[in-house]
Design a protein around this motif. Structure first.
Motif, PDB file in Angstrom:
ATOM      1  N   CYS A 294     -14.670  13.534  -5.392  1.00  0.00           N
ATOM      2  CA  CYS A 294     -15.645  13.758  -4.303  1.00  0.00           C
ATOM      3  C   CYS A 294     -16.791  14.645  -4.766  1.00  0.00           C
TER       4      CYS A 294
ATOM      5  N   VAL B 181     -19.693  13.508   2.489  1.00  0.00           N
ATOM      6  CA  VAL B 181     -18.695  12.850   1.623  1.00  0.00           C
ATOM      7  C   VAL B 181     -17.841  13.909   0.925  1.00  0.00           C
TER       8      VAL B 181
ATOM      9  N   PHE C 206     -11.340  17.697   2.214  1.00  0.00           N
ATOM     10  CA  PHE C 206     -10.630  18.309   3.335  1.00  0.00           C
ATOM     11  C   PHE C 206      -9.108  18.355   3.104  1.00  0.00           C
ATOM     12  N   PHE C 207      -8.526  17.207   2.782  1.00  0.00           N
ATOM     13  CA  PHE C 207      -7.066  17.156   2.615  1.00  0.00           C
ATOM     14  C   PHE C 207      -6.621  17.877   1.344  1.00  0.00           C
TER      15      PHE C 207
ATOM     16  N   SER D  21     -15.619  15.841   3.561  1.00  0.00           N
ATOM     17  CA  SER D  21     -14.609  14.952   4.162  1.00  0.00           C
ATOM     18  C   SER D  21     -13.531  14.635   3.131  1.00  0.00           C
ATOM     19  N   GLY D  22     -13.989  14.308   1.921  1.00  0.00           N
ATOM     20  CA  GLY D  22     -13.040  13.925   0.867  1.00  0.00           C
ATOM     21  C   GLY D  22     -12.197  15.094   0.408  1.00  0.00           C
TER      22      GLY D  22
ATOM     23  N   LEU E  55      -8.713  13.998  -6.548  1.00  0.00           N
ATOM     24  CA  LEU E  55      -9.526  13.466  -5.436  1.00  0.00           C
ATOM     25  C   LEU E  55     -10.680  14.406  -5.103  1.00  0.00           C
TER      26      LEU E  55
END
Lengths: 210, 266
Positions: free
Chosen positions: A187, A159, A165-166, A162-163, A183
């Motif tokens: 995360c 989680v 990453f951007f 992935s969260g 964000l």
């Protein structure tokens, strides 16, 4: 309003490691090695956040790069311990990544935000997390998988990376523009809560692989 | 102005990308969790079937013992009624022979004693043959297999269709091996194959063989995998060897699992 929410999330993110750490202290269960590695990871993350926020006031790139390297090394060791079949591959990929990270920090991203390093780290950790899930799927060992600390730790890592990453891909935009790390912080809070669940599930009978 | 317009797509990418990644992570976790739940259900169902199989095996053992008792009783009656009465007659003639002094009568009695002794010998041979015959030994095999199949069908976990035609005599050990082979194969199907149907066909081929065919519609497996996982294939091969049976596995490329045995009757 957004600024206020940003601040709240930042504080939550900094202090969220206290939840899993308190569980470890209060429950006083003997930890398996891989569980201890996660506790070390949470502690390092907490101390680094405290140091960069309250002592260095904003931190610097040496600290950021150093923390990134330590975080990667700890998590690579964690996956080296828990992935049963592909230990050699885990070690080789992990070592290659750490080498890349050091070279990157000393050359291409010297004294700037480690966008490439962090993004690559995200991809690597997502890959390891998927490999561990595949191991769960293949082995069918833990029937009550939600009772396994390893399952929750892996969700926490998946989680978070992935969260985040951007956020790491767009890190330069975030640093120079009005966008925030909201964000990413969210995360991070989720990750620490999932680690807290994992450490709550630790039972004396849990073997290192469970 | 331009800076704001370039920041907006970045912000959108950040939000959409992060949401997408989190959704993906949630999807993976949910899949693994649901898969494990399914596994629990399967294991519980399997456990229930195992209990049923054990219960059915016990019932079959009782049936076998009951059958053996009946057979023993029948043979005891036969020894008492036939062989017993012949021996009494023989003893009577021997007694008379001892009393008479007339040589002609003695010769006649000796002939009769000889004839009755031959009869006794014939009778003993007949009873001995009955004792050795499979009638006693294979008693209950067909009903034991049918009980086993009924137990599995009643569990509702899988459908077993069977054609059992054992009209030949099988020694006890051979019957037990056939029963264990079926049990082992059903266990394997329930444990590993994710199948919904099993077909069992046991029928005689001429007077020399019993043909045994077992099929399921599950995932199938390669022999190499089977050996690695120790899916009881070694047991199966060992039992087939004890039966002197020829063991053939179905084609790996075909879906499901199948095995055929040719069990010699002699």
């Amino acid at each position: 309003m957004v600024k206020k929410l940003d601040n709240i999330l930042r504080l939550c993110s900094i202090f969220s490691p206290l939840v899993p750490l308190l569980i470890v202290v209060l429950r006083r269960k003997k930890l398996a090695r891989y569980q201890a590695v996660i506790v070390i990871f949470v502690t390092v993350s907490f101390l680094t956040d405290l140091f960069s926020t309250y002592i260095m006031r904003g931190g610097n790139y040496y600290l950021l790069h150093g923390y990134g390297l330590l975080e990667s090394a700890i998590l690579i060791y964690f996956y080296y311990l828990v992935l049963k079949e592909s230990k050699k591959v885990t070690a080789i990929v992990g070592a290659a990544f750490l080498a890349f990270y050091v070279v990157n920090s000393l050359t291409w991203e010297y004294r700037v935000f480690n966008t490439y390093g962090s993004t690559m780290e995200c991809l690597l950790m997502i890959g390891f997390a998927m490999a561990l899930f595949f191991q769960f799927y293949k082995e069918e060992e833990d029937i009550f998988i939600d009772q396994s600390p390893l399952f929750w730790m892996n969700i926490g890592i998946l989680v978070y990376f992935s969260g985040a990453f951007f956020s790491f891909i767009l890190s330069r935009e975030i640093l120079s523009g009005p966008m925030t790390w909201m964000l990413h912080n969210l995360c991070n809070v989720l990750k620490n809560l999932l680690f807290a669940i994992a450490l709550w599930k630790v039972h004396p009978r849990n073997s290192p692989a469970s | 102005m331009e800076s704001t317009s370039t920041q907006l797509p970045s912000f959108l990418i950040l939000v959409i990308g992060t949401t997408g990644m989190l959704a993906l992570a949630t999807g993976i976790v949910t899949f693994i969790y649901l898969y494990q739940r399914k596994l629990i259900k399967r294991k519980l169902a399997y456990q229930e079937i195992e209990n049923l199989l054990r219960h059915s095996e016990l019932k079959s053992a009782y049936a076998l013992l009951e059958g053996q008792d009946m057979e023993r009783q029948r043979i005891a009656e036969e020894i008492h009624d036939n062989l017993g009465s012949i021996l009494v007659t023989l003893s009577m003639y021997a007694h008379t022979l001892h009393k008479t002094d007339v040589p002609e009568e003695k010769a006649q009695l000796a002939d009769k004693i000889g004839e009755i002794a031959r009869q006794a010998h014939e009778e003993a041979r007949r009873i001995s043959h009955k004792l050795d015959s499979g009638a006693l030994r294979h008693f209950g095999l067909e009903s034991a297999i049918k009980d086993l199949i009924n137990a599995v069908n009643n569990s509702g976990a899988i459908t077993v269709e069977a054609n059992i035609d054992i009209d030949r005599e099988l020694p006890t050990e051979a019957g037990l091996n056939v029963y264990r082979i079926i049990q082992e194969l059903i266990n394997n199907t329930l444990k590993h194959a994710k199948a919904s149907r099993i077909n069992i066909d046991i029928s005689p081929i001429s007077n020399e063989y019993i043909s045994f065919i077992y099929e399921d519609n599950g995932t199938g497996f390669s022999l190499e995998d089977g050996q690695k996982k120790g899916m009881g294939l070694r047991n199966l091969a060992a039992r087939a060897e004890k039966l002197n049976a020829h063991l053939t596995f179905g084609e790996e490329a075909k879906s499901g699992f199948s095995v055929a045995l040719e069990i010699p009757l002699k």
